[in-house]
Design a protein around this motif. Structure first.
Motif, short mmCIF file in Angstrom:
data_model
loop_
_atom_site.label_atom_id
_atom_site.label_comp_id
_atom_site.label_asym_id
_atom_site.label_seq_id
_atom_site.Cartn_x
_atom_site.Cartn_y
_atom_site.Cartn_z
N ILE A 129 1.00 -1.15 0.01
CA ILE A 129 -0.05 -0.04 0.11
C ILE A 129 0.87 1.35 -0.05
O ILE A 129 0.54 2.38 -0.27
CB ILE A 129 -0.98 0.02 1.05
CG1 ILE A 129 -2.00 1.13 1.05
CG2 ILE A 129 -0.08 0.11 2.41
CD1 ILE A 129 -3.04 0.99 2.18
N GLU A 130 2.14 1.17 0.38
CA GLU A 130 3.15 2.25 0.41
C GLU A 130 3.77 2.42 -0.98
O GLU A 130 4.79 3.45 -0.95
CB GLU A 130 3.92 2.06 1.36
CG GLU A 130 3.52 2.00 2.75
CD GLU A 130 4.43 1.51 4.15
OE1 GLU A 130 4.71 2.56 4.81
OE2 GLU A 130 5.27 0.59 3.80
N ARG A 131 3.61 1.94 -1.84
CA ARG A 131 3.95 1.82 -3.36
C ARG A 131 4.21 3.24 -3.68
O ARG A 131 3.16 3.91 -3.63
CB ARG A 131 3.67 0.94 -4.15
CG ARG A 131 2.29 1.18 -4.74
CD ARG A 131 1.63 0.17 -5.54
NE ARG A 131 0.24 0.29 -6.24
CZ ARG A 131 -0.80 -0.12 -5.26
NH1 ARG A 131 -0.63 -1.14 -4.29
NH2 ARG A 131 -1.75 0.11 -5.77
N CYS A 132 5.28 3.71 -4.33
CA CYS A 132 5.38 5.03 -4.85
C CYS A 132 5.06 6.24 -3.70
O CYS A 132 5.11 7.30 -4.24
CB CYS A 132 4.38 5.32 -6.04
SG CYS A 132 4.75 4.32 -7.32
N GLY A 133 5.52 5.88 -2.53
CA GLY A 133 5.45 6.81 -1.55
C GLY A 133 6.72 7.01 -1.13
O GLY A 133 7.81 6.42 -1.22
N VAL A 134 6.95 7.78 0.14
CA VAL A 134 8.07 7.87 0.97
C VAL A 134 7.48 7.90 2.48
O VAL A 134 6.48 8.08 2.89
CB VAL A 134 8.63 9.25 0.71
CG1 VAL A 134 9.10 9.21 -0.79
CG2 VAL A 134 7.63 10.50 0.95
N PRO A 135 8.52 7.73 3.23
CA PRO A 135 7.98 7.93 4.82
C PRO A 135 7.68 8.94 5.27
O PRO A 135 8.01 10.05 4.61
CB PRO A 135 9.45 7.50 5.64
CG PRO A 135 10.49 6.69 4.49
CD PRO A 135 9.80 7.49 3.27
N TYR A 136 6.83 8.92 6.10
CA TYR A 136 6.14 10.13 6.89
C TYR A 136 7.15 11.18 7.33
O TYR A 136 6.86 12.54 7.25
CB TYR A 136 5.01 9.83 7.84
CG TYR A 136 6.09 9.57 9.18
CD1 TYR A 136 6.26 10.67 10.20
CD2 TYR A 136 6.40 8.37 9.80
CE1 TYR A 136 6.71 10.37 11.35
CE2 TYR A 136 7.23 8.11 10.77
CZ TYR A 136 7.25 9.08 11.66
OH TYR A 136 7.92 8.85 12.80
N SER A 137 8.26 10.96 7.55
CA SER A 137 9.41 11.76 8.27
C SER A 137 9.83 12.51 7.11
O SER A 137 10.75 13.74 7.29
CB SER A 137 10.58 11.02 8.74
OG SER A 137 11.01 9.88 7.94
N CYS A 138 9.46 12.38 5.81
CA CYS A 138 9.94 13.31 4.67
C CYS A 138 9.00 14.34 4.50
O CYS A 138 9.30 15.44 3.66
CB CYS A 138 9.90 12.39 3.36
SG CYS A 138 11.27 11.32 3.19
N CYS A 139 7.93 14.11 5.13
CA CYS A 139 6.70 15.19 4.79
C CYS A 139 6.94 16.72 5.72
O CYS A 139 7.77 16.65 6.96
CB CYS A 139 5.40 14.71 5.29
SG CYS A 139 4.69 13.38 4.43
#
Length: 308
Positions: A200-210
């Motif tokens: 489900i996290e595909r093409c995403g980044v960790p929340y710490s990048c936000c």
């Protein structure tokens, strides 16, 4: 008549020069206990690090992750294991310094001095490499180390927390100049072929990048804030998906996540605080040299005392 004897006079006999030399000591109490104090402090620090590292390893074992040591990368990127190893080295070296100073043992003092010399030379070698070959060092860090950090992000909870802390504190995403695109190397965030990635996290980044991961009203962290960032930026090697998701490319990732790699952010931070970093480095080096001087001085005083 009874003869009265006069009381004998006590004659003070001066202590000979040789006797005074036999009772003299050449060991300075100041040198001895200063060295003991420094090493006792580091001995406590080493023990605390061992405790923290062992606690992290036990926690990994209990959660079912275990401690995998299949190659050198598993050791270098296991935060709990590294902390435990560093703590053990500090603990035993400082223990040798403590006992060597307190018991005036020259063998332990020589072992302690040798360990300090090795540490100092290693630190000096790393500093010279970073100064003489900065491009190669940066290439190594952004290559091999980046791959291992990114790939092992979900495998080690301690490493995951460490990476999240770095990205949040330095306002960065990823490690190399590719920034958030680095996260495509992780199997959970991979975006080179989303149709084959069920995460489900595909093409995403960790929340710490936000940039705004925390909701100001509730104070909760939105762990889904980085979902789809790579897709929106067009990070995919599948032409069909680029065409299919062309309507999604209207969002600029800069609006959601940090677009600077952590190595570049770290370099910028060092440049902004150059005097503080240089002062700390010089202070640590001087402290090591001072303790080495104390150890060699105490060793020489003990040898002189033995010779007399």
């Amino acid at each position: 008549m009874r003869e009265v004897r006069q009381p004998e006079r006590m004659v003070a006999v001066p202590i000979s020069y040789r006797a005074r030399r036999r009772n003299a000591t050449y060991i300075s109490s100041c040198t001895k206990y200063t060295m003991f104090f420094f090493n006792f402090l580091f001995w406590l620090i080493g023990g605390a690090l061992i405790g923290i590292g062992v606690y992290a390893l036990v926690d990994q074992w209990q959660t079912g992750d275990g401690v995998r040591v299949t190659d050198i990368a598993d050791i270098l990127f296991n935060v709990g294991l590294i902390i435990a190893i560093i703590g053990a080295v500090i603990f035993f070296v400082s223990f040798a310094g403590c006992i060597g100073a307190l018991r005036e043992n020259t063998t332990l003092l020589q072992l302690y001095s040798l360990a300090l010399v090795v540490f100092f030379l290693l630190e000096l070698g790393v500093a010279i490499l970073c100064f003489v070959f900065p491009a190669k060092v940066e290439g190594f860090l952004s290559g091999r180390i980046t791959d291992n950090f990114i790939k092992k992000y979900r495998e080690d909870p301690d490493l995951q927390n460490f990476i999240d802390f770095i990205q949040q504190e330095f306002h960065c995403c990823g490690l190399s100049a590719r920034s958030y695109e680095d996260w495509s190397k992780n199997e959970y965030f991979n975006c080179t072929g989303p149709e084959f990635n069920p995460s489900i996290e595909r093409c995403g980044v960790p929340y710490s990048c936000c940039k705004n991961a925390t909701d100001m009203s509730s104070g909760l962290i939105n762990i889904m804030c980085g979902y789809g960032v790579q897709r929106e930026a067009g990070v995919t090697t599948t032409p069909v998906l680029v065409k299919k998701n062309a309507s999604l490319l209207q969002h600029d990732p800069k609006d959601k996540v940090w677009t600077q790699g952590c190595l570049e952010s770290l370099k910028s931070w060092i440049n902004r605080n150059l005097y503080i970093v240089a002062g700390l480095a010089v202070g640590i080096a001087l402290m090591q040299l001072f303790v080495m001087y104390l150890a060699k001085s105490l060793e020489g005083q003990i040898e002189l005392q033995k010779s007399t």
